[in-house]
Design a protein around this motif. Sequence first.
Motif, mmCIF file in Angstrom:
data_model
loop_
_atom_site.group_PDB
_atom_site.id
_atom_site.type_symbol
_atom_site.label_atom_id
_atom_site.label_comp_id
_atom_site.label_asym_id
_atom_site.label_seq_id
_atom_site.Cartn_x
_atom_site.Cartn_y
_atom_site.Cartn_z
ATOM 1 N N HIS A 223 9.743 -50.456 10.605
ATOM 2 C CA HIS A 223 10.039 -51.012 9.283
ATOM 3 C C HIS A 223 11.537 -50.917 9.029
ATOM 4 N N LYS A 224 12.083 -51.891 8.342
ATOM 5 C CA LYS A 224 13.479 -51.843 7.944
ATOM 6 C C LYS A 224 13.687 -50.686 6.958
ATOM 7 N N HIS A 225 14.825 -50.008 7.084
ATOM 8 C CA HIS A 225 15.202 -48.880 6.223
ATOM 9 C C HIS A 225 14.277 -47.674 6.378
ATOM 10 N N VAL A 226 13.540 -47.601 7.462
ATOM 11 C CA VAL A 226 12.637 -46.475 7.714
ATOM 12 C C VAL A 226 12.973 -45.877 9.083
ATOM 13 N N LYS A 227 12.871 -44.560 9.202
ATOM 14 C CA LYS A 227 13.184 -43.899 10.463
ATOM 15 C C LYS A 227 12.340 -44.461 11.602
ATOM 16 N N PRO A 228 12.909 -44.576 12.804
ATOM 17 C CA PRO A 228 12.147 -45.099 13.938
ATOM 18 C C PRO A 228 11.139 -44.078 14.453
ATOM 19 N N ILE A 229 10.256 -44.532 15.314
ATOM 20 C CA ILE A 229 9.343 -43.644 16.026
ATOM 21 C C ILE A 229 9.690 -43.689 17.513
ATOM 22 N N PHE A 230 9.124 -42.764 18.266
ATOM 23 C CA PHE A 230 9.443 -42.633 19.688
ATOM 24 C C PHE A 230 8.166 -42.892 20.486
ATOM 25 N N ILE A 231 8.140 -44.022 21.147
ATOM 26 C CA ILE A 231 6.927 -44.441 21.847
ATOM 27 C C ILE A 231 7.127 -44.306 23.357
ATOM 28 N N SER A 232 6.036 -44.064 24.051
ATOM 29 C CA SER A 232 6.116 -43.985 25.515
ATOM 30 C C SER A 232 4.770 -44.330 26.127
ATOM 31 N N CYS A 233 4.832 -44.753 27.367
ATOM 32 C CA CYS A 233 3.605 -45.003 28.116
ATOM 33 C C CYS A 233 2.908 -43.661 28.333
ATOM 34 N N GLY A 234 1.596 -43.693 28.293
ATOM 35 C CA GLY A 234 0.836 -42.540 28.740
ATOM 36 C C GLY A 234 0.551 -42.754 30.216
ATOM 37 N N LEU B 110 3.393 -52.335 17.489
ATOM 38 C CA LEU B 110 3.824 -53.197 16.383
ATOM 39 C C LEU B 110 2.654 -53.960 15.775
ATOM 40 N N ALA B 111 1.680 -54.316 16.594
ATOM 41 C CA ALA B 111 0.511 -55.047 16.091
ATOM 42 C C ALA B 111 -0.351 -54.179 15.177
ATOM 43 N N LEU B 112 -0.198 -52.858 15.291
ATOM 44 C CA LEU B 112 -1.023 -51.935 14.502
ATOM 45 C C LEU B 112 -0.258 -51.261 13.364
ATOM 46 N N ILE B 113 0.892 -51.820 13.014
ATOM 47 C CA ILE B 113 1.675 -51.300 11.891
ATOM 48 C C ILE B 113 1.299 -52.063 10.618
ATOM 49 N N ASN B 114 1.103 -51.315 9.525
ATOM 50 C CA ASN B 114 0.935 -51.962 8.227
ATOM 51 C C ASN B 114 2.013 -51.451 7.266
ATOM 52 N N ASN B 115 1.900 -51.830 6.005
ATOM 53 C CA ASN B 115 2.949 -51.470 5.047
ATOM 54 C C ASN B 115 2.881 -50.019 4.586
ATOM 55 N N GLU B 116 1.840 -49.301 4.974
ATOM 56 C CA GLU B 116 1.638 -47.943 4.466
ATOM 57 C C GLU B 116 2.399 -46.869 5.243
ATOM 58 N N ARG C 23 5.124 -45.927 8.970
ATOM 59 C CA ARG C 23 5.872 -46.326 10.169
ATOM 60 C C ARG C 23 5.043 -46.102 11.425
ATOM 61 N N LEU C 24 3.921 -45.384 11.300
ATOM 62 C CA LEU C 24 3.047 -45.091 12.443
ATOM 63 C C LEU C 24 1.960 -46.151 12.579
ATOM 64 N N PRO C 25 1.521 -46.424 13.813
ATOM 65 C CA PRO C 25 0.404 -47.352 13.993
ATOM 66 C C PRO C 25 -0.866 -46.794 13.357
ATOM 67 N N ILE C 26 -1.734 -47.659 12.889
ATOM 68 C CA ILE C 26 -2.915 -47.274 12.112
ATOM 69 C C ILE C 26 -3.770 -46.196 12.773
ATOM 70 N N PRO C 27 -4.109 -46.274 14.066
ATOM 71 C CA PRO C 27 -4.982 -45.237 14.643
ATOM 72 C C PRO C 27 -4.385 -43.834 14.570
ATOM 73 N N VAL C 28 -3.093 -43.716 14.849
ATOM 74 C CA VAL C 28 -2.434 -42.412 14.809
ATOM 75 C C VAL C 28 -2.247 -41.952 13.364
ATOM 76 N N ARG C 29 -1.868 -42.857 12.500
ATOM 77 C CA ARG C 29 -1.705 -42.535 11.079
ATOM 78 C C ARG C 29 -3.032 -42.036 10.494
ATOM 79 N N GLN C 30 -4.119 -42.722 10.806
ATOM 80 C CA GLN C 30 -5.420 -42.333 10.272
ATOM 81 C C GLN C 30 -5.870 -40.978 10.816
ATOM 82 N N ALA C 31 -5.636 -40.758 12.122
ATOM 83 C CA ALA C 31 -5.991 -39.468 12.718
ATOM 84 C C ALA C 31 -5.176 -38.345 12.080
ATOM 85 N N ASP C 32 -3.906 -38.605 11.797
ATOM 86 C CA ASP C 32 -3.038 -37.627 11.151
ATOM 87 C C ASP C 32 -3.562 -37.277 9.751
#
Length: 230
Positions: free
Chosen positions: A174-185, A198-204, A206-215
């Motif tokens: 997201h613009k004006h939001v801290k980046p995240i650090f992604i890597s291949c598993g 990026l396909a799993l990012i929403n407005n709520e 900066r994390l993708p939905i599956p990880v955000r929801q698990a958190d």
Amino acid sequence: MENKITENFDKIQYDLSQNIKLENSFSQDNIQLIAGVDLAYWEEDEKTIAVCCICVVDFLTKAIIETKFLKDEIKVPYIPGYLSFRELPLIINTYKTLSFDPEIVMFDGNGYLHPRNMGIATHASFHLNKPTIGIAKSYLKIGAVDFVMPSDKEGAFTDIVINGTIYGRVLRTHKHVKPIFISCGNWIDIDTVTDITLALINNESRLPIPVRQADLETKKMRKRFVKYEK
């Protein structure tokens, strides 16, 4: 004692790392379900307890299909660089409770972006037999290698390159939001990791939905258990 433990852990990590493949073992067109994994910890009766939550999300609709959790004692001490040995037993047992079979699993943590390329996402891939992705909120510096901040626009990124190899990517979701650090598993390439994230990012978040929801689920379950135990 710790040296002996880490020597054994080093050997396991080295042996597994010989089988890492940073290429897709699947077709992106066939992705239906993606799981997110996270853990939360607390102390209880002089024991370390954790709850693992796994959320399965529909890749196309972004709907949450299933959420499972499991609580247990954590018996492996925290040793920097060897977190997977601490978390994997609970992750594996929680994963076994899923009713749905996700094509890809995302972790709140690193994958290839690790001193020995064996962050939790990579290590877990060999036990879950699934392509995996690491999503970290901050950068755990590897050697003297720092990262370059990407430009302030959605989808911008810079690569973390060590010895000529891309270990991970600094991604602005997201613009004006801290980046995240992604890597291949494992069994996935970095460009596909970027596209899926990026396909799993929403407005709520900066994390993708599956990880955000698990958190969110781990925080909720920890609060419930700690309150209950008191």
